[in-house]
Design an enzyme around this catalytic site. Structure first.
Site, PDB file in Angstrom:
ATOM      1  N   HIS A 183       0.833  -1.206   0.000  1.00  0.00           N
ATOM      2  CA  HIS A 183       0.000   0.000   0.000  1.00  0.00           C
ATOM      3  C   HIS A 183       0.868   1.256   0.000  1.00  0.00           C
ATOM      4  O   HIS A 183       0.703   2.137  -0.857  1.00  0.00           O
ATOM      5  CB  HIS A 183      -0.899  -0.037   1.238  1.00  0.00           C
ATOM      6  CG  HIS A 183      -2.026   0.948   1.210  1.00  0.00           C
ATOM      7  ND1 HIS A 183      -3.005   0.951   0.250  1.00  0.00           N
ATOM      8  CD2 HIS A 183      -2.341   1.970   2.061  1.00  0.00           C
ATOM      9  CE1 HIS A 183      -3.880   1.921   0.494  1.00  0.00           C
ATOM     10  NE2 HIS A 183      -3.490   2.555   1.575  1.00  0.00           N
ATOM     11  N   TYR A 471      -3.035  -0.335  -8.749  1.00  0.00           N
ATOM     12  CA  TYR A 471      -3.972  -1.080  -9.589  1.00  0.00           C
ATOM     13  C   TYR A 471      -3.216  -1.541 -10.833  1.00  0.00           C
ATOM     14  O   TYR A 471      -3.643  -1.333 -11.963  1.00  0.00           O
ATOM     15  CB  TYR A 471      -5.170  -0.215  -9.981  1.00  0.00           C
ATOM     16  CG  TYR A 471      -6.082   0.160  -8.833  1.00  0.00           C
ATOM     17  CD1 TYR A 471      -6.020  -0.506  -7.605  1.00  0.00           C
ATOM     18  CD2 TYR A 471      -7.002   1.196  -8.955  1.00  0.00           C
ATOM     19  CE1 TYR A 471      -6.863  -0.159  -6.549  1.00  0.00           C
ATOM     20  CE2 TYR A 471      -7.853   1.545  -7.909  1.00  0.00           C
ATOM     21  CZ  TYR A 471      -7.765   0.860  -6.710  1.00  0.00           C
ATOM     22  OH  TYR A 471      -8.599   1.208  -5.670  1.00  0.00           O
TER      23      TYR A 471
END
Length: 526
Positions: A183, A471
């Site tokens: 992340h 993504y």
């Protein structure tokens, strides 16, 4: 007792060694496997306790424990020749050293939410370094900071903060099982990004093991490498074993609302208006429209407001009266309760559900991202709406995540994540399926997604058509042998920051040991 433990560890190592040597035939490849294990044992006396081969009874459960995109659970998906789950930094150093020495690829897995499986899949023989044992978290309320090990996930971080304070939080993503390491390595956005920026914007120090096995902190790694790891993509510059992050203030009461609007309730007009409101309204307010093709002709406006309902209602009445929000739509709660809600848990469940790594649903899925810089016309939104809901047999998702606020104040070169001022919102487009979906229907869904994404091209950023690296999307191209080849995807994720990332990569890992199909290339640039 000590001698018995040593004897047991020795037997464990010997059994592993014998297995690897006899794995298939006495070929040179299998001999290399045995040499590799011997190398590991020579450089870390306890490492045999955290090695798993395909014949180990725990191998499959460990491998599958953090595969959240189920399309990489197929029997045809390449599997690691062994998995190492380190409990100490020295074991990571041993894996790096021995992988280099024996020419083996090393994949690094944190939370396992990798969109394309690059953290645990490789087309060449590889070792999987699974970080899940290294997940300790130390919260310092007085200094509003926390040290988080690379194997922790967001739910564990949020839970640890809430255990110490009701007025501190962290602006990370919504899914509790997302790994902190990946992340932060890609930027990391969440429902408080308009107030505080990205998760990576809060990183103030880190501990990293480089290609030479050195353990570096911010001071010893230097500002170029420290810049690169905060948004430059995971598994590229080294193994990040811990992050130090700033915590942010949250009120004791926040407000959550979820409002459904149909096509007949002027949803198209609301979405058109939302484009002007959401990026410019009070920074404490985050309103995200969400479409699911399985819920026909409905858009869901869900929102987090950092404050109570008595302040939210007049704010909405002034800034977005068209939505017609009423008190009954709103629920007040603590920040940590809002974390549970947005991670698809209920408030009836205990808070420690955030620590349950198997509680998050797992899907077969493919996703894409885009950034919108100019408002789409009502006609354009209506066309997108009809196109999205036309094929009900394709389970699809479309999310619109607003920008503005703090995101527009931070320079696009402050960290590698460049998508700042000038962006109104980000789009996520995705399709899903399950294990029973026929191959022809999977292909139909993937083709629909690519066609839908192609159509959206007229409304989103261009030159380059920007995308979010967390993504990650292999449809952009793969490979990093040349700068031109890597630029086909690198400039989409990093824009003008890509060149600097390549320069840092060549400086710290010139032989490109840390790599995957879309990792930063190690190339000499002027």
């Amino acid at each position: 007792m000590k001698s018995q433990t040593s004897h047991s560890m020795h037997l464990s190592f010997v059994s592993l060694l014998l297995f690897l040597i006899s794995w298939a035939s006495a070929s040179s490849v299998n001999y290399t496997h045995g040499d590799f294990l011997q190398c590991l044992n020579n450089h870390s006396t306890s490492i045999s306790q955290v090695i798993y081969t395909p014949k180990n009874s725990s191998y499959s459960s460990i491998l599958n424990s953090a595969i959240y995109n189920q399309r990489f659970t197929s029997p045809n998906t390449p599997k690691p020749m062994l998995i190492v789950t380190p409990v100490h930094e020295s074991q990571i150093q041993a894996v790096i050293y021995c992988s280099k020495r024996h020419g083996l690829h090393m994949s690094i897995r944190g939370g396992g939410h990798d969109f394309e499986g690059l953290s645990y899949v490789s087309k060449v023989a590889f070792v999987l370094l699974d970080m899940f044992n290294l997940r300790s978290i130390s919260v310092d309320v007085g200094n509003r900071t926390a040290w988080v090990q690379g194997g922790a996930n967001l739910g564990e971080l949020y839970y640890s903060i809430a255990e110490k304070s009701s007025t501190l939080g962290f602006p990370g993503g919504i899914w509790a099982t997302v790994g902190v390491g990946g992340h932060l390595s890609g930027g990391g956005y969440g429902l408080m990004k308009r107030k505080y920026g990205l998760a990576a914007d809060q990183v103030i120090d880190a501990r990293l093991i480089d290609v030479n096995g050195r353990i570096l902190d911010r001071k010893s790694m230097g500002e170029d490498l420290f810049w690169a790891i905060r948004g430059g993509g995971g598994s590229t510059f080294g193994v990040i074993i811990a992050w130090k992050v700033m915590l942010v203030e949250v009120p004791k009461i926040v407000t959550v609302f979820r409002v459904n609007r149909t096509f007949e309730q002027n949803a198209v007009k609301l979405l058109h208006r939302w484009q002007y409101v959401a990026p410019n309204i009070d920074n404490d307010l985050y309103i995200r429209p969400l479409f699911r093709s399985t819920i026909t002709n409905v858009v869901v406006f869900n929102s987090l407001y950092l404050g109570g309902v008595d302040k939210l209602l007049p704010l909405m009445q002034k800034g977005f009266p068209e939505l017609a929000l009423v008190r009954e739509d709103c629920v007040e709660m603590s920040w940590i309760e809002s974390v549970q809600i947005f991670s698809s848990f209920s408030l009836e469940q205990p808070r420690d559900i955030l620590l349950n790594r198997s509680a998050t649903p797992r899907f077969y899925q493919k996703g894409k991202s885009d950034f919108v810089k100019e408002p789409i016309s009502e006609k354009g939104i209506e066309t997108i709406w009809k196109m999205f809901f036309k094929h009900k047999s394709v389970p699809a998702t479309l999310e619109m995540s607003p920008y503005g606020g703090r995101m527009s104040e931070i320079s696009e070169s402050a960290i590698p994540f460049p998508h700042r001022a000038g962006n109104l919102y980000m789009l996520y487009e995705g399709v899903s399926w399950d294990a029973k979906t026929p191959s022809k229907n999977i292909l139909k869904r993937l083709n629909w997604l690519r066609g839908f994404n192609s159509y959206l091209g007229r409304y989103v950023s261009n030159l380059p058509r920007a995308a979010y690296v967390n993504y990650i999307d292999l449809d952009f191209g793969v490979g990093n042998k040349t700068f031109a080849q890597a630029s086909t995807w690198g400039t989409r994720y990093f824009k003008n920051n890509f060149k600097r990332l390549v320069q840092v990569k060549y400086k710290v890992d010139p032989d490109n040991f840390f790599n995957h199909l879309q990792s930063i290339p190690a190339l000499p640039l002027q």
